[in-house]
Each structure stands twice: as C-alpha cells, then as structure tokens.
Write a protein that holds these residues in place. Structure first.
Motif, PDB file in Angstrom:
ATOM      1  N   ASP A   1       0.814  -1.219   0.000  1.00 17.38           N
ATOM      2  CA  ASP A   1       0.000   0.000   0.000  1.00 17.38           C
ATOM      3  C   ASP A   1       0.853   1.277   0.000  1.00 17.38           C
ATOM      4  OD1 ASP A   1       0.634  -1.058   2.670  1.00 17.38           O
ATOM      5  OD2 ASP A   1      -0.382   0.717   3.441  1.00 17.38           O
ATOM      6  N   PHE A   2       2.166   1.156   0.225  1.00 15.09           N
ATOM      7  CA  PHE A   2       3.035   2.341   0.258  1.00 15.09           C
ATOM      8  C   PHE A   2       3.254   2.894  -1.154  1.00 15.09           C
ATOM      9  CE2 PHE A   2       5.734   1.467   4.344  1.00 15.09           C
ATOM     10  CZ  PHE A   2       4.566   1.342   5.076  1.00 15.09           C
ATOM     11  N   LYS A   3       3.181   4.225  -1.284  1.00 14.28           N
ATOM     12  CA  LYS A   3       3.637   4.891  -2.503  1.00 14.28           C
ATOM     13  C   LYS A   3       4.824   5.766  -2.121  1.00 14.28           C
ATOM     14  CE  LYS A   3      -0.780   4.869  -4.906  1.00 14.28           C
ATOM     15  NZ  LYS A   3      -1.916   5.666  -5.400  1.00 14.28           N
ATOM     16  N   PHE A   4       5.889   5.710  -2.960  1.00 22.46           N
ATOM     17  CA  PHE A   4       7.146   6.380  -2.642  1.00 22.46           C
ATOM     18  C   PHE A   4       7.500   7.463  -3.654  1.00 22.46           C
ATOM     19  CE2 PHE A   4       8.067   2.083  -0.798  1.00 22.46           C
ATOM     20  CZ  PHE A   4       8.330   2.478   0.504  1.00 22.46           C
ATOM     21  N   ALA A   5       8.240   8.452  -3.181  1.00 16.98           N
ATOM     22  CA  ALA A   5       8.962   9.367  -4.067  1.00 16.98           C
ATOM     23  C   ALA A   5      10.418   9.340  -3.608  1.00 16.98           C
ATOM     24  CB  ALA A   5       8.405  10.790  -3.973  1.00 16.98           C
ATOM     25  N   ASP A   6      11.338   8.948  -4.499  1.00 15.68           N
ATOM     26  CA  ASP A   6      12.748   8.938  -4.123  1.00 15.68           C
ATOM     27  C   ASP A   6      13.308  10.347  -4.272  1.00 15.68           C
ATOM     28  OD1 ASP A   6      12.410   8.526  -6.980  1.00 15.68           O
ATOM     29  OD2 ASP A   6      14.574   8.365  -7.076  1.00 15.68           O
ATOM     30  N   ALA A   7      14.268  10.691  -3.431  1.00 14.97           N
ATOM     31  CA  ALA A   7      14.814  12.052  -3.437  1.00 14.97           C
ATOM     32  C   ALA A   7      16.256  12.040  -2.958  1.00 14.97           C
ATOM     33  CB  ALA A   7      13.976  12.961  -2.543  1.00 14.97           C
ATOM     34  N   ASN A   8      16.992  13.071  -3.359  1.00 13.80           N
ATOM     35  CA  ASN A   8      18.366  13.267  -2.904  1.00 13.80           C
ATOM     36  C   ASN A   8      18.447  14.495  -2.011  1.00 13.80           C
ATOM     37  OD1 ASN A   8      19.460  11.088  -4.432  1.00 13.80           O
ATOM     38  ND2 ASN A   8      19.396  12.368  -6.262  1.00 13.80           N
ATOM     39  N   ILE A   9      19.361  14.440  -1.064  1.00 14.85           N
ATOM     40  CA  ILE A   9      19.589  15.603  -0.194  1.00 14.85           C
ATOM     41  C   ILE A   9      20.413  16.631  -0.956  1.00 14.85           C
ATOM     42  CG2 ILE A   9      20.706  16.387   1.933  1.00 14.85           C
ATOM     43  CD1 ILE A   9      20.086  13.563   3.060  1.00 14.85           C
ATOM     44  N   ILE A  10      19.913  17.867  -1.021  1.00  9.05           N
ATOM     45  CA  ILE A  10      20.623  18.919  -1.764  1.00  9.05           C
ATOM     46  C   ILE A  10      21.205  19.989  -0.851  1.00  9.05           C
ATOM     47  CG2 ILE A  10      19.433  18.578  -3.952  1.00  9.05           C
ATOM     48  CD1 ILE A  10      17.542  20.874  -3.188  1.00  9.05           C
ATOM     49  N   ALA A  11      20.781  20.034   0.411  1.00  6.05           N
ATOM     50  CA  ALA A  11      21.344  21.010   1.346  1.00  6.05           C
ATOM     51  C   ALA A  11      21.101  20.543   2.773  1.00  6.05           C
ATOM     52  CB  ALA A  11      20.708  22.383   1.138  1.00  6.05           C
ATOM     53  N   ARG A  12      22.073  20.796   3.635  1.00  3.35           N
ATOM     54  CA  ARG A  12      21.915  20.535   5.064  1.00  3.35           C
ATOM     55  C   ARG A  12      21.917  21.871   5.797  1.00  3.35           C
ATOM     56  NH1 ARG A  12      22.547  15.056   6.170  1.00  3.35           N
ATOM     57  NH2 ARG A  12      23.543  13.871   4.485  1.00  3.35           N
ATOM     58  N   ASP A  13      21.029  21.997   6.778  1.00  7.08           N
ATOM     59  CA  ASP A  13      20.908  23.240   7.530  1.00  7.08           C
ATOM     60  C   ASP A  13      21.945  23.239   8.653  1.00  7.08           C
ATOM     61  OD1 ASP A  13      20.228  25.452   8.996  1.00  7.08           O
ATOM     62  OD2 ASP A  13      18.086  24.989   9.114  1.00  7.08           O
ATOM     63  N   SER A  14      23.016  24.002   8.458  1.00  3.85           N
ATOM     64  CA  SER A  14      24.117  24.005   9.437  1.00  3.85           C
ATOM     65  C   SER A  14      23.686  24.629  10.770  1.00  3.85           C
ATOM     66  CB  SER A  14      25.324  24.760   8.873  1.00  3.85           C
ATOM     67  OG  SER A  14      24.962  26.073   8.525  1.00  3.85           O
ATOM     68  N   ASP A  15      22.594  25.403  10.763  1.00  2.64           N
ATOM     69  CA  ASP A  15      22.109  26.017  12.004  1.00  2.64           C
ATOM     70  C   ASP A  15      21.155  25.110  12.772  1.00  2.64           C
ATOM     71  OD1 ASP A  15      23.537  28.376  11.532  1.00  2.64           O
ATOM     72  OD2 ASP A  15      21.902  29.225  10.329  1.00  2.64           O
ATOM     73  N   ASP A  16      20.755  23.999  12.151  1.00  2.00           N
ATOM     74  CA  ASP A  16      19.794  23.093  12.782  1.00  2.00           C
ATOM     75  C   ASP A  16      20.538  22.018  13.556  1.00  2.00           C
ATOM     76  OD1 ASP A  16      17.794  21.386  13.533  1.00  2.00           O
ATOM     77  OD2 ASP A  16      17.028  21.009  11.508  1.00  2.00           O
ATOM     78  N   VAL A  17      20.492  22.106  14.888  1.00  2.64           N
ATOM     79  CA  VAL A  17      21.205  21.142  15.734  1.00  2.64           C
ATOM     80  C   VAL A  17      20.593  19.751  15.640  1.00  2.64           C
ATOM     81  CG1 VAL A  17      22.020  22.868  17.375  1.00  2.64           C
ATOM     82  CG2 VAL A  17      19.803  21.779  17.741  1.00  2.64           C
ATOM     83  N   TYR A  18      19.396  19.659  15.049  1.00  3.73           N
ATOM     84  CA  TYR A  18      18.722  18.370  14.939  1.00  3.73           C
ATOM     85  C   TYR A  18      18.957  17.704  13.584  1.00  3.73           C
ATOM     86  CZ  TYR A  18      16.391  20.309  19.004  1.00  3.73           C
ATOM     87  OH  TYR A  18      16.136  20.869  20.231  1.00  3.73           O
ATOM     88  N   GLY A  19      19.799  18.310  12.744  1.00  2.09           N
ATOM     89  CA  GLY A  19      20.208  17.651  11.507  1.00  2.09           C
ATOM     90  C   GLY A  19      19.234  17.747  10.353  1.00  2.09           C
ATOM     91  N   GLY A  20      18.360  18.758  10.353  1.00  2.27           N
ATOM     92  CA  GLY A  20      17.402  18.918   9.267  1.00  2.27           C
ATOM     93  C   GLY A  20      18.083  19.175   7.926  1.00  2.27           C
ATOM     94  N   PHE A  21      17.385  18.863   6.830  1.00  3.72           N
ATOM     95  CA  PHE A  21      17.968  19.031   5.498  1.00  3.72           C
ATOM     96  C   PHE A  21      16.880  19.279   4.458  1.00  3.72           C
ATOM     97  CE2 PHE A  21      17.601  14.473   6.458  1.00  3.72           C
ATOM     98  CZ  PHE A  21      16.795  14.031   5.416  1.00  3.72           C
ATOM     99  N   THR A  22      17.325  19.596   3.235  1.00  7.27           N
ATOM    100  CA  THR A  22      16.420  19.859   2.114  1.00  7.27           C
ATOM    101  C   THR A  22      16.626  18.785   1.055  1.00  7.27           C
ATOM    102  OG1 THR A  22      16.541  22.246   2.519  1.00  7.27           O
ATOM    103  CG2 THR A  22      15.752  21.556   0.353  1.00  7.27           C
ATOM    104  N   ILE A  23      15.506  18.318   0.466  1.00  5.15           N
ATOM    105  CA  ILE A  23      15.571  17.321  -0.607  1.00  5.15           C
ATOM    106  C   ILE A  23      15.116  17.942  -1.927  1.00  5.15           C
ATOM    107  CG2 ILE A  23      15.309  15.336   0.913  1.00  5.15           C
ATOM    108  CD1 ILE A  23      12.327  15.265   0.150  1.00  5.15           C
ATOM    109  N   ASN A  24      15.424  17.244  -3.019  1.00  2.00           N
ATOM    110  CA  ASN A  24      15.209  17.804  -4.365  1.00  2.00           C
ATOM    111  C   ASN A  24      13.873  17.411  -4.994  1.00  2.00           C
ATOM    112  OD1 ASN A  24      15.725  15.100  -4.823  1.00  2.00           O
ATOM    113  ND2 ASN A  24      17.031  15.447  -6.616  1.00  2.00           N
ATOM    114  N   LYS A  25      12.893  17.046  -4.183  1.00  2.00           N
ATOM    115  CA  LYS A  25      11.544  16.752  -4.679  1.00  2.00           C
ATOM    116  C   LYS A  25      10.545  17.534  -3.842  1.00  2.00           C
ATOM    117  CE  LYS A  25      12.688  13.569  -7.778  1.00  2.00           C
ATOM    118  NZ  LYS A  25      12.524  12.133  -7.572  1.00  2.00           N
ATOM    119  N   GLY A  26       9.377  17.810  -4.461  1.00  2.98           N
ATOM    120  CA  GLY A  26       8.349  18.563  -3.747  1.00  2.98           C
ATOM    121  C   GLY A  26       6.960  18.173  -4.187  1.00  2.98           C
TER     122      GLY A  26
END
Length: 197
Positions: free
Chosen positions: A26-51
């Motif tokens: 039942d899962f539907k997926f979208a694959d994505a690559n990490i394009i940026a990491r937030d250096s100010d985010d102590v919790y390791g958040g990041f941005t991916i190249n899909k939306g």
C-alpha cells in the motif's frame, strides 16, 4: 570509477526499498536526494530535491532502507525541508519490538548532540532492555512497523517518574544522501507533531 560506485550504491538503495515495498504494497514512494543541510539546525534537518510536483505533502514520512529519518515540514514545488527524529518538534508513537511496550519517540537538544532521541512515557512495569529494537506503532503520521532505532540506555524521568529509554536511530542522518518519502499508505491520516516548521 566514481560513476560505477554511484551506480552500485543506487542499485543497493533501490533493492532495499523493493523489499520494503513488497512487504508494504500500500506504500507509494517518491525517491529524493539531499541537496542542502541546515548548518544552524542542531537536529540535523535538510532539504531534498523533490516537492509537491512529485506528490509530496506536509508531514509525509521520510525513510531510508535502514529506518525512519523524519517527516516533511516545508513543501515547495521541487524541494522540501525534512525535520529529523532528533527534533523536539516530533512525537511519534512507537513500540518495543520484543516486549510490545509502547511509548512516544521525541527529541531534545542534549540527546540530539549525541545523535540520540528519547523513547518516553513508558510504564514503570515495562520490560524494555538495552539492545531492543524500537518500531513505529502506526499512530499518527507514520505507518506501523517501520524501524526507528536501538535502545542504548534506560532511565527514570525526574518529572513524572516514568521510565524512558535513549534510542540510537538506525538511520545515520549525517551520512545519508538519498531518501524515500512515503507519499501515501493505508490508514494515513492523523498528525502527531508538537510544533510546526
């Protein structure tokens, strides 16, 4: 050689996801690559190249073949921001795979600096032990049965006297380059987060 290694890595990535897909049709997926990491985010958040153009929506779960990474907290047409399991903004229903003891996964600054999150609100009579696997319970925005992490330490919460465990996520947020977003799954619905972005 670098291209060859990338192809091998991608093949392994998709092979592992094929197993997840076969176990969860039942899962539907979208694959994505990490394009940026937030250096100010102590919790390791990041941005991916899909939306949203790839059917990704707010609060969609983000995983690797190793386990849960986090969830989508900002959506653009062709990119998204991901908040990780280490964040204090997340609350995630989870269970101990061995004992079926249930609790809540959440984060805080002190644990995040050690790459850990917290398995909280456990019963005083629970039998959670170091080395146990923690998986999602299916409550909230994550489907049931996804790997979260491994119990590293156990303690007593000084505020409410409940048991908690410190969890080492299976996914290494600092090392991952590719992720899968679960855009749809059976029973998808309730939002179970403490904060917004």
């Amino acid at each position: 050689v670098a291209d060859y290694e990338n192809i091998l890595s991608e093949n392994e990535f998709y092979k592992n996801f094929l197993e997840i897909k076969e176990n969860n049709p039942d899962f539907k997926f979208a694959d994505a690559n990490i394009i940026a990491r937030d250096s100010d985010d102590v919790y390791g958040g990041f941005t991916i190249n899909k939306g949203s153009a790839s059917d990704i929506s707010l609060y969609d779960p983000v995983i690797t073949e190793a386990g849960i990474v986090g969830y989508i907290t900002e959506v653009g047409l062709t990119s998204c921001k991901v908040t990780t399991l280490l964040s204090h903004d997340i609350t995630l229903g989870a269970i101990d795979n061995r004992t079926s003891d249930s609790g809540i996964i959440t984060g805080n600054l002190n644990l995040a600096q050690k790459g850990l999150c917290k398995f909280a609100n456990l019963s005083r009579s629970c039998t959670v032990a170091v080395g146990d696997y923690i998986v999602t319970s299916g409550e909230g925005i994550f489907p049931e049965g996804l790997l979260v992490g491994l119990v590293e330490n156990i303690g007593i919460d000084e505020y409410n006297n409940s048991i908690y465990a410190e969890i080492k996520p299976f996914a290494d947020f600092s090392e991952i380059r590719s992720v899968m977003v679960i855009t749809s799954f059976e029973g998808q619905g309730g939002i179970n987060v403490k904060g917004g972005n």
